[in-house]
Motif scaffolding. Structure first.
Motif, PDB file in Angstrom:
ATOM      1  N   SER A 282      -1.181  42.255  44.485  1.00  0.00           N
ATOM      2  CA  SER A 282      -0.412  43.371  43.903  1.00  0.00           C
ATOM      3  C   SER A 282      -0.966  43.755  42.539  1.00  0.00           C
ATOM      4  O   SER A 282      -0.984  44.929  42.163  1.00  0.00           O
ATOM      5  CB  SER A 282       1.064  42.981  43.763  1.00  0.00           C
ATOM      6  OG  SER A 282       1.626  42.729  45.026  1.00  0.00           O
TER       7      SER A 282
ATOM      8  N   THR B 196       6.698  43.423  42.856  1.00  0.00           N
ATOM      9  CA  THR B 196       6.291  43.616  44.245  1.00  0.00           C
ATOM     10  C   THR B 196       5.509  44.929  44.319  1.00  0.00           C
ATOM     11  O   THR B 196       5.562  45.749  43.398  1.00  0.00           O
ATOM     12  CB  THR B 196       7.509  43.743  45.171  1.00  0.00           C
ATOM     13  OG1 THR B 196       8.263  44.894  44.756  1.00  0.00           O
ATOM     14  CG2 THR B 196       8.405  42.511  45.093  1.00  0.00           C
TER      15      THR B 196
ATOM     16  N   TYR C 107       9.173  37.297  43.557  1.00  0.00           N
ATOM     17  CA  TYR C 107       9.611  36.651  44.804  1.00  0.00           C
ATOM     18  C   TYR C 107      10.498  35.449  44.504  1.00  0.00           C
ATOM     19  O   TYR C 107      10.358  34.811  43.469  1.00  0.00           O
ATOM     20  CB  TYR C 107       8.396  36.216  45.625  1.00  0.00           C
ATOM     21  CG  TYR C 107       7.484  37.387  45.912  1.00  0.00           C
ATOM     22  CD1 TYR C 107       7.871  38.385  46.807  1.00  0.00           C
ATOM     23  CD2 TYR C 107       6.267  37.523  45.241  1.00  0.00           C
ATOM     24  CE1 TYR C 107       7.062  39.493  47.033  1.00  0.00           C
ATOM     25  CE2 TYR C 107       5.451  38.619  45.469  1.00  0.00           C
ATOM     26  CZ  TYR C 107       5.861  39.603  46.364  1.00  0.00           C
ATOM     27  OH  TYR C 107       5.072  40.690  46.577  1.00  0.00           O
TER      28      TYR C 107
ATOM     29  N   GLN D  81       2.733  32.917  47.669  1.00  0.00           N
ATOM     30  CA  GLN D  81       3.356  33.824  46.705  1.00  0.00           C
ATOM     31  C   GLN D  81       2.372  34.200  45.588  1.00  0.00           C
ATOM     32  O   GLN D  81       2.319  35.340  45.145  1.00  0.00           O
ATOM     33  CB  GLN D  81       4.624  33.209  46.091  1.00  0.00           C
ATOM     34  CG  GLN D  81       5.671  32.761  47.085  1.00  0.00           C
ATOM     35  CD  GLN D  81       6.025  33.807  48.115  1.00  0.00           C
ATOM     36  OE1 GLN D  81       6.376  34.925  47.779  1.00  0.00           O
ATOM     37  NE2 GLN D  81       5.912  33.463  49.385  1.00  0.00           N
TER      38      GLN D  81
ATOM     39  N   LYS E 124       0.051  36.785  46.837  1.00  0.00           N
ATOM     40  CA  LYS E 124       0.685  38.104  46.918  1.00  0.00           C
ATOM     41  C   LYS E 124       0.710  38.778  45.538  1.00  0.00           C
ATOM     42  O   LYS E 124       0.429  39.982  45.421  1.00  0.00           O
ATOM     43  CB  LYS E 124       2.129  37.963  47.440  1.00  0.00           C
ATOM     44  CG  LYS E 124       2.224  37.951  48.957  1.00  0.00           C
ATOM     45  CD  LYS E 124       3.543  37.401  49.454  1.00  0.00           C
ATOM     46  CE  LYS E 124       4.655  38.433  49.518  1.00  0.00           C
ATOM     47  NZ  LYS E 124       5.858  37.853  50.191  1.00  0.00           N
TER      48      LYS E 124
END
Lengths: 362, 362
Positions: free
Chosen positions: A281, A345, A42, A274, A277
């Motif tokens: 993931s 991602t 990101y 972030q 995330k």
């Protein structure tokens, strides 16, 4: 290029022996899925871009003038975010530079420093560069640090936590055990990957006069392109780092790097989102790889260290590369059947899993 | 901050002895006329700002990814502008970092390196940092380098040209004499100020296998805020610098610095115009100071070294400061009756002259 013996006479004798660090490749190929250098998938906080733009608006004076040699604004932002005092903060041109200064400041001692056999491969390079003696201690068979090994005579200790490339984290209790067993040595905890689920030793700085914690903005803050690293320690250790820095380069931090990193440290919400995330993931990717048959070490980092039984890791890396996916492969004893895979991602991780399933292992 | 003897045990013994460099101050006071750190009074090329903006437009990938560890784009731009091959170029995080790498790469020798008694005061600092032996050779009474002194046994030679803080330049014939007298030593010509009227030794690189030329973008290219320096030499010497750099920090140049410096090297017209302006302003200022009674050494730099007979230079610096003008004063033997004054715009220089005439010497 080959250099003749005659030309070699110009080199400092000790430099002729250096074996420099080899960074992960930065290929300039389009559409490549780059999971090899642990970059964040990101972008940094939008406030970072705004901060650089603000420097440009005032560019006449901003660029022609030297930056603040102390980068005080950046130290203040870090101190606030890390909940320490300004005098506890040292900054440098990436955590690699901060680590280099750490080796010079603390580790040029009569006794050898201690670090694991499998860890950041820049440590032996710094050691050779500064003439630091080393004693390398094997991780156990589960690739974990054996805390009791770090209770022998030494000239310093450096531990990456979470460790790289294993991704395994050490708890703060184990770190305190190392700190307490070594009251006369500097213990450095290199926390390049700490923000992805491990516990930081920064909260121990107040208690231990022998602790240095090193972090970077390159991973969790998505600022690898900028080169900003820092160390947190008690002032008598920071002073050694400043003496080294000011004997090497007075102005290591440029105006853009200072402004951008300040903006990043001031946007804690974005930072935490972030990191979350990436962690989510990671857990998803680990599950999917395990379903295919991979053995994955327990990761607290933004990468995983994984092995596929009955499949050579070097071959697998080459096959992934042929499919446009680069991961990091270390052709070294003990770890040459593992791949270090950066968390992308969800879409990128999916591409990796699908490629493995459909193109390589089908 | 005072550090106790007990706390000092954590420092590497050799670091306890370091005497770091002290840069010119960067005060954060408004309306101050800052003529103390040899910055350019003009902003960098407008193309520099455009280049940084272009990085921002692509910021998502630009900032989260590591920069090119070789900074190839920057090396190419420098090679083109300097009319040398790519393999002749080394870049670093400011010329201070490049110089540090030079000391490590070439000067850690049995014999001492040679440099003048009055020159860039970072040289003794690097020497101590890397354990380089030194032999300091006095300038003559006119503050000129005595070329014959540089024909004795040595482990390397470093000459700032034009010299700082004296501002006096050495001709290329004298430099060739030094190069020829020292076929087994590396001779470094530090050309931080060369673009303001001196002749660069870059054109000698092809001819001399023992020559390293070091330059910076901080002065003539108005990029002090960015930290970009470089060295030009034959490939067997560049290779030593790369080995040192890659044993210290793989990615010293950030994405903004690379892009901005490339843009600067590509705008040769702007660069030449700004240098010309500074040179014209210098000649005007020298005349005016001489009219007031100053003795000014012949300058080929973007600063002058000036003395006012019958007036103590330290006092004069303090009086100027009280009037909001900072110049550099070195309280050191031989030069403690001189001031180093950076060339500003004509308007800034006029303020200096008027302040001297009306407020200080009236």
């Amino acid at each position: 290029m080959s250099i003749t013996t005659e030309q070699m006479r110009f080199w400092s004798p000790e430099v002729r022996e250096l074996e420099p660090y080899v960074p992960g490749e930065q290929p300039k190929i389009q559409n490549l899925l780059k999971l090899n250098t642990n970059e964040n998938p990101y972008p940094p906080s939008p406030k970072v871009v705004e901060a650089v733009q603000a420097v440009l608006v005032d560019s006449a004076d901003a660029l022609r003038l030297y930056p603040d040699p102390d980068a005080s604004a950046l130290k203040q932002a870090i101190a606030k975010q890390q909940n320490v005092a300004l005098e506890n903060v040292f900054v440098g041109n990436g955590s690699d530079e901060v680590l280099a200064h750490i080796f010079k400041a603390f580790f040029v001692q009569d006794k050898p420093i201690l670090y694991p056999d499998i860890t950041y491969s820049f440590y032996p390079v710094y050691s050779q560069f500064f003439g630091v003696k080393t004693k390398v201690l094997p991780l156990n068979d589960a690739f974990e640090i054996v805390v009791d090994d770090y209770k022998q005579a030494n000239g310093g200790i450096i531990i990456t936590n979470p460790n790289a490339p294993t991704s395994i984290a050490l708890g703060l209790q184990a770190i305190e055990e190392v700190l307490q067993a070594n009251p006369d040595s500097v213990v450095v905890i290199d926390e390049a990957y700490v923000d992805f689920g491990a516990e930081s030793a920064v909260k121990l700085v107040e208690k231990y006069e022998n602790l240095v914690v090193c972090q970077t903005t390159s991973k969790s803050r998505s600022l690898a392109g900028l080169r900003v690293g820092f160390a947190i320690a008690q002032p008598h250790l920071i002073a050694a780092l400043e003496a080294v820095k000011n004997s090497f380069n007075s102005y290591p931090m440029d105006r853009f790097a200072i402004a951008a990193a300040v903006a990043s440290f001031e946007d804690q919400t974005y930072f935490e989102q972030q990191c979350e995330k990436v962690i989510r993931s990671r857990e998803k990717l680990v599950n999917e790889l395990q379903e295919i048959g991979f053995v994955v070490l327990p990761s607290k980092a933004n990468f995983i260290f994984a092995s596929l039984p009955n499949k050579d890791a070097g071959e697998l890396a080459a096959e992934l590369r042929a499919c446009g996916i680069i991961v990091r492969y270390f052709n070294k004893p003990r770890i040459n059947q593992f791949l270090r895979i950066t968390i992308g991602t969800d879409e990128q991780n999916q591409r990796l899993v699908e490629t493995l399933k459909q193109d390589i292992l089908a």
